[in-house]
Design an enzyme around this catalytic site. Structure first.
Site, PDB file in Angstrom:
ATOM      1  N   CYS A  67       0.826  -1.215   0.000  1.00 27.25           N
ATOM      2  CA  CYS A  67       0.000   0.000   0.000  1.00 27.25           C
ATOM      3  C   CYS A  67       0.856   1.258   0.000  1.00 27.25           C
ATOM      4  O   CYS A  67       0.389   2.326  -0.425  1.00 27.25           O
ATOM      5  CB  CYS A  67      -0.936  -0.009   1.209  1.00 27.25           C
ATOM      6  SG  CYS A  67      -0.089  -0.108   2.804  1.00 27.25           S
ATOM      7  N   HIS A 119      19.603  -0.011  -0.474  1.00 23.66           N
ATOM      8  CA  HIS A 119      18.199   0.394  -0.424  1.00 23.66           C
ATOM      9  C   HIS A 119      17.293  -0.813  -0.171  1.00 23.66           C
ATOM     10  O   HIS A 119      16.372  -0.748   0.662  1.00 23.66           O
ATOM     11  CB  HIS A 119      17.801   1.073  -1.732  1.00 23.66           C
ATOM     12  CG  HIS A 119      16.336   1.398  -1.809  1.00 23.66           C
ATOM     13  ND1 HIS A 119      15.753   2.419  -1.093  1.00 23.66           N
ATOM     14  CD2 HIS A 119      15.330   0.799  -2.510  1.00 23.66           C
ATOM     15  CE1 HIS A 119      14.457   2.450  -1.349  1.00 23.66           C
ATOM     16  NE2 HIS A 119      14.179   1.480  -2.203  1.00 23.66           N
TER      17      HIS A 119
END
Length: 481
Positions: A67, A119
């Site tokens: 989401c 990352h």
């Protein structure tokens, strides 16, 4: 550090042939309206993975879609610069979702090589999440990796990257306290319940309201093992809609007094301008509960529970400000732990880079071993032929050992002579390390003086020895004056 898409090309990649790229959008770079349009539904991820490989020219790819983020982790062996490859991939993503590529370029980010790996590790560890340190993202990334493997878009490169990522994320969890303290109001409320009641499985909760906060509270309560949940709301339809998600019971606000005596935990979050729970109603419930303690958490502003309720002996009443102080303190603690996590991730990136570099020597080592085996087989066959002729076994063994040694050291010896003739002492020093030889040391001044004296003495001895051993001169031969 991410690389902007609208680059002038000055940020060029010097990475190996197989390039690791991470790109996407998240809650920091794009509004929810954009994120929901870029999200991949679970039933379309497999198709999207294979489409990305075909249309964007990728060797391997994993897609993570939640989401709060949609990210693509890819490996490519083509000759495009990383920034151009990233632009190509974000264009594919835009085309797949029938969006404007330019709009996505404005809110997308990308990383490459070591920064891409760092990352991915930060995301898996919860360091890049909206709620710092939240644990769900690791499970989501593991699922994304599993889907990619089943879809056939993971091979050797990402097959080494992701196990390393999961290992580092686990270390962050175990070696730091990044996820120990709650940093959301809803989770802090539920966390308080865990401190007051020894076993939440034996408790019952009454939730007042039916908004997003109460829904999040309900989810945390279910995860914590609360046995029974009742949701009270001004409109029964909305209460039932939310209750169905958690197998809870739905009631109207007017039914709260009857529910209070059964509630060990009461959490409120409504938009009411006046208190919903007063001291009298709670005092009556406590008598019916025989003064068993109640935890009451008022998340609403204005407050849903009268402040005087906190004066009752068997009630633990917390306001939103109490929770915010807890959350702020815990956030500071998590930020401190995040710095420790950054160090773990840096170590993980460095370890992976060293591991990848060591793989580059595998082919060379394998080829050298094959060559040595061939030389061995040649010498062995020659020795067997000599044995079959009845030659002396001892001489055969000595000759085989000598022949094998000469053949093994021939190429290195020739190479060292060439390096020496070229003055490449640096490469000779490296060769000594590769061959397992001790380092050469420059002689000290005392050693040089001693060596000089020794050389002079040796020269004198050689002169005397030459004079002594020279044959006598024939008297008949003329002597040079």
């Amino acid at each position: 550090m991410s690389v902007p898409f609208l680059s002038d090309g000055s940020n060029k990649s010097h990475s190996p042939v197989m390039k690791l790229i991470a790109l996407g959008i998240n809650h920091n770079s794009a509004a929810v309206e954009v994120r929901e349009r870029v999200a991949f539904a679970p039933d379309q991820v497999s198709e999207a993975l294979n489409d990305a490989c075909a249309e964007a020219g990728l060797d391997e790819v994993v897609i993570l879609s939640t989401c709060n983020r949609t990210e693509v982790y890819a490996v490519s062996s083509d000759q495009l610069e990383s920034v151009d490859k990233a632009r190509q991939l974000i264009t594919w993503m835009a085309n797949y979702h029938h969006l404007s590529a330019q709009d996505l370029h404005q809110c997308a980010y990308h990383y490459e090589s070591d920064e891409a790996l760092a990352h991915i590790m930060q995301v898996a560890s919860g360091l890049d999440s909206m709620v710092l340190g939240e644990p769900q993202i690791l499970g989501q990334m593991k699922s994304a990796y599993a889907v990619a493997r089943e879809s056939g878009t993971v091979s050797s490169e990402l097959g080494r990257v992701f196990p390393r990522v999961f290992s580092i994320a686990k270390r962050v969890r175990t070696d730091t306290a990044i996820g120990e303290n709650p940093v959301s109001i809803a989770f802090a409320a539920v966390n308080l319940a865990g401190h007051i009641f020894s076993n939440l499985a034996n408790t019952s909760a009454l939730l007042v309201g039916a908004g997003e906060t109460i829904e999040l509270v309900a989810r945390h309560l279910i995860e914590a093992g609360v046995n029974r949940i009742v949701i009270a709301n001004r409109t029964l339809g909305r209460a039932r809609e939310l209750a169905q998600k958690f197998s809870a019971e739905a009631v109207l606000l007017s039914e709260i007094p009857e529910q209070l005596e059964h509630a060990d935990i009461v959490i409120t979050s409504t938009a009411s301008q006046l208190p919903i729970l007063g001291k009298g109603a709670v005092e009556t419930a406590l008598k019916q509960r025989k003064h068993r303690p109640m935890l009451m958490v008022d998340i609403a502003v204005p407050r849903d529970i009268e402040a005087q309720v906190g004066d009752l002996r068997d009630v633990y009443l917390y306001s939103v400000d109490d929770l915010r102080d807890i959350v702020d303190e815990n956030m500071r603690g998590r930020e401190s732990e995040a710095r420790k996590a950054d160090q773990i991730i840096a170590e993980g990136v460095r370890s992976h880079r060293e591991s990848e570099r060591s793989l580059a020597a595998v082919d060379t080592v394998k080829e050298y071993r094959i060559m040595a085996e061939q030389l061995k087989d040649g010498e062995l066959q020659r020795a067997l032929r000599m044995l079959s002729r009845g030659d002396d076994p001892a001489q055969i063994l000595a000759q085989m050992a000598r022949g094998l040694t000469q053949k093994l050291i021939h190429a290195p010896s020739a190479g060292l002579k060439t390096l020496s003739a070229s003055g490449r002492e640096d490469l000779i020093a490296n060769a000594r390390k590769l061959l397992g030889l001790s380092e050469l040391h420059e002689p000290t001044s005392e050693q040089s003086t001693s060596q000089s004296d020794t050389d002079k003495e040796s020269a004198s001895q050689r002169t005397n020895q030459t004079t002594f051993t020279s044959p006598p001169t024939d008297p008949s031969e003329p002597t040079l004056q």
